[in-house]
Design a protein around this motif. Sequence first.
Motif, PDB file in Angstrom:
ATOM      1  N   LYS A  32       0.832  -1.210   0.000  1.00  0.00           N
ATOM      2  CA  LYS A  32       0.000   0.000   0.000  1.00  0.00           C
ATOM      3  C   LYS A  32       0.860   1.250   0.000  1.00  0.00           C
ATOM      4  O   LYS A  32       0.449   2.311  -0.445  1.00  0.00           O
ATOM      5  N   GLN A  44       4.089   5.486  -8.873  1.00  0.00           N
ATOM      6  CA  GLN A  44       2.717   5.019  -8.701  1.00  0.00           C
ATOM      7  C   GLN A  44       2.656   3.940  -7.627  1.00  0.00           C
ATOM      8  O   GLN A  44       3.563   3.101  -7.517  1.00  0.00           O
ATOM      9  N   ASP A  48      -2.433   0.347  -6.988  1.00  0.00           N
ATOM     10  CA  ASP A  48      -3.207   1.134  -7.937  1.00  0.00           C
ATOM     11  C   ASP A  48      -2.731   0.950  -9.375  1.00  0.00           C
ATOM     12  O   ASP A  48      -3.356   1.482 -10.297  1.00  0.00           O
ATOM     13  N   ASN A 505      -8.471   8.332 -13.148  1.00  0.00           N
ATOM     14  CA  ASN A 505      -8.768   7.731 -11.850  1.00  0.00           C
ATOM     15  C   ASN A 505     -10.041   8.337 -11.289  1.00  0.00           C
ATOM     16  O   ASN A 505     -10.209   9.566 -11.242  1.00  0.00           O
ATOM     17  N   THR A 510      -8.924   2.843 -11.909  1.00  0.00           N
ATOM     18  CA  THR A 510      -7.903   3.531 -12.690  1.00  0.00           C
ATOM     19  C   THR A 510      -7.828   2.883 -14.069  1.00  0.00           C
ATOM     20  O   THR A 510      -7.728   1.661 -14.191  1.00  0.00           O
ATOM     21  N   ASN A 575      -7.243  -0.979 -13.528  1.00  0.00           N
ATOM     22  CA  ASN A 575      -7.035  -1.506 -12.183  1.00  0.00           C
ATOM     23  C   ASN A 575      -8.208  -1.074 -11.306  1.00  0.00           C
ATOM     24  O   ASN A 575      -8.656   0.086 -11.371  1.00  0.00           O
ATOM     25  N   ARG A 577      -9.472  -1.117  -7.298  1.00  0.00           N
ATOM     26  CA  ARG A 577      -9.072  -1.358  -5.906  1.00  0.00           C
ATOM     27  C   ARG A 577     -10.324  -1.635  -5.086  1.00  0.00           C
ATOM     28  O   ARG A 577     -11.078  -0.718  -4.711  1.00  0.00           O
ATOM     29  N   SER A 583      -6.686  -5.410  -4.880  1.00  0.00           N
ATOM     30  CA  SER A 583      -6.980  -4.835  -6.183  1.00  0.00           C
ATOM     31  C   SER A 583      -6.838  -5.900  -7.253  1.00  0.00           C
ATOM     32  O   SER A 583      -6.228  -6.954  -7.034  1.00  0.00           O
TER      33      SER A 583
END
Length: 814
Positions: A32, A44, A48, A505, A510, A575, A577, A583
């Motif tokens: 995370k 990044q 995510d 996003n 995303t 992606n 989450r 995710s």
Amino acid sequence: MMKGQSILLASAAVFVAVPAHAQQGADAPDAKNDIIVTAVARGQNRLDSSVSVSSLNAETIAAAAPRSVAEIFRNLPGIRSESSGGEGNANIAVRGLPVASGGAKFLQLQEDGLPILEYGDIAFGNADIFLRSDFNVQRVEAVRGGSASTFASNSPGGVINLISKTGDKDGGAIQGTAGLDYGEYRLDADYGGKLSDSLKYHIGGFYRVGEGPRRAGYDGNKGGQIRGNITKTFDGGFVRLNFKYLDDRAIAYLPSPVRVTGSNGNPTYTSLPSLSANNDTIHSVYFTQAVTLNGSNVREVDDIRDGMHPIVKAIGFETRFDVADGWTINDKFRYSDISGRFISPFPATVDNAQTLANAIGGAGAILSYANGPHAGQVIANPAALNGNGQAIGVVLFNTRLNSLNDITNDLRLSRKFDSGMGTFDASVGFYKSRQTIDTDWTWSSYLLEAKGDNAALLNVRTAGGALRTDNGLVAYGASYFGNCCRRSYDVDYDTNAPFASLSFNRGALTIDASIRYDSGKVRGFIVGDGPVTSFDVDGNGTISYPETQTTVIPLNSPQPINYNFHYTSYSFGANYRFASDLSAFARYSRGGRANADRFLFNPNTISATSGRLQPGARPVDFVRQAEAGVKYSHQRLALYGTAFWAKTAEQNFEATSQKFFDRKYRAYGLELEGSYHIGGFDLSASGTWTKAKIVSDTISPAVVGNRPRRQAEFVYRITPQYSARFFTIGASAIGTTSSYAQDTDQLKLPAFTQINAFVIVRPIDRIQLSVNANNLFNVTGFTEAEEPAIPANGIVRARSINGRTVSASIKFDL
């Protein structure tokens, strides 16, 4: 149950029961808070991102005590790294992508976000030869597939990036290491920190000397590296200057003769008497000089002890700063002055000593020692020579790398936009590189006894006593290869690549897409292969028999190289989450790889008169990939799983077999990794199951449907580790299932597992003692073999991982 299903279930069992932290290194599994910087538009968060990425930190690398960067890469999931060639010249691939010739064709190796070389498979100039890991490395990041296609040129398979320390923490370390059961002594040091509130630096390097992990009879590894950087920060950005100087000699291990019994599908590999497959080498103190003609057809004497000798002088800068309206500019530049040599004996043929003697001197030829302790002595019973009766016809791969100079610049402009729908992140950029490949191939042929620990060269006389060799020299050319491979070429590859990306996003979702357009010019010349003629190489006025077998470079007949290439790469993914610790992502990509110098060796690809492309020649090979995966990271546990599919089209050329390839491949599989951490205990593992096959071949259609050579269905790594206040102890098991030696799917390379182990003791503050065993149980693990099937004499030329090496270190934190 089908075999593939069994392997898949075994992979899942490893994933669930023994999760790995290859993605986290030795850190607690908390993705995370991890930020990735390789092959993405900007830093990044991992959970995510819609790419497959793993990292190894400096502590993880140090604990494993790898003997080369290729051994570091084996700890990365999805990476197939054949680390059996010494400290360079490894074959490296990703997720079932092929290794039709050598090197790392579809994978780019980087330092701090810029490539070591533009092309990872330059003949005798593989990128890992010019790369060393030391205390300067903060972490290693690896992106597989995905955005590697659009954020780097010529790297559709992925990017492995060695990221340097930059002085964020004050201090450093100095460490001395000695081999306990092999000859090597090494000193590593680094130091960095703040010079002021806005100025920081880091500098470090290593020097080592020793015989190396195999018995060579001389110091095969000798040299070192120094690297450093200094960073000035200011409001809204920074500027960093960096440099690198590498001058190192590393012995290059090539295949060695082994005896194979049983069947092709169930073979047993055993070392020849007097020649261990994993502890010996055919390098010898009695085979250290080579007399040859250089690239200008002038006599020179070369030192075989140079081995892989990279010389790199690099300087560069990186800057990032904010400009008007929220835009950020990031620019990276590097100029690398690169040269060196690759010289190592290759066993072109292995047979009964008398048979090889007769091939040179006719029936009844007489063998004798050319040098060594028995110099001049006739070998009365060649069948009993060294207990194996074998001799080796050697082609000396003697290649001078006059220039592999590389200049690269990567400029990016990015900005985030907030809208009522969500946040947009836009990036545009321009990449420019110029790669020179200026190389001379000056190969020659010798006769050597099949023996480790200092083999002697052999002379041959006819039955009537006429000498047919010169101190073991058979010919001033690659006579065992049909007199090929005396070449000279000087070619420049000029690449321009604009690229752009856009991500959106909104909450947990995303979505991103990116595109890159590469165009390039290839200009230069190539000369060779030359004719066989009589040439007074030593200038004594007399033509010896080997001098009648001299291959020269036809300097008056250069062939122009004059063609262009262009291709478009793209990638898009999403992606989602689901929670702070969970995710899922999916991605589809198409990336290209422009062919480099290997493409020039086939007369059917380049016109000898105009230098233009011939009909059917493809200057660019494409890889199409799809992947989907799940990422989970919560407190002590991290789990990652990715399913992948890839289709590859490739044209290539192999120097040793003189074969040209024009085929397509398909691969799919499952990549699994994770980690578990509780108290002082860490447990990690990763496994990659791959199903690959050749789907078309315009030159050898008989191999269609076969599994590509050296592609195992399952590779894995398991690493337990326990740390307490005064000590750390751990081990790792790195293994592979069986694979086929060649694309005909006949002779198998057996499965093997290598065990490494280490113990670290911290008796007092700032002092650390450690002992590391690499390949603890001294297994032989064959990564390649030249023969497609067991020959009549049962001798196969194969390359094994190194045998057991144990080292001890003492480290002082500064």
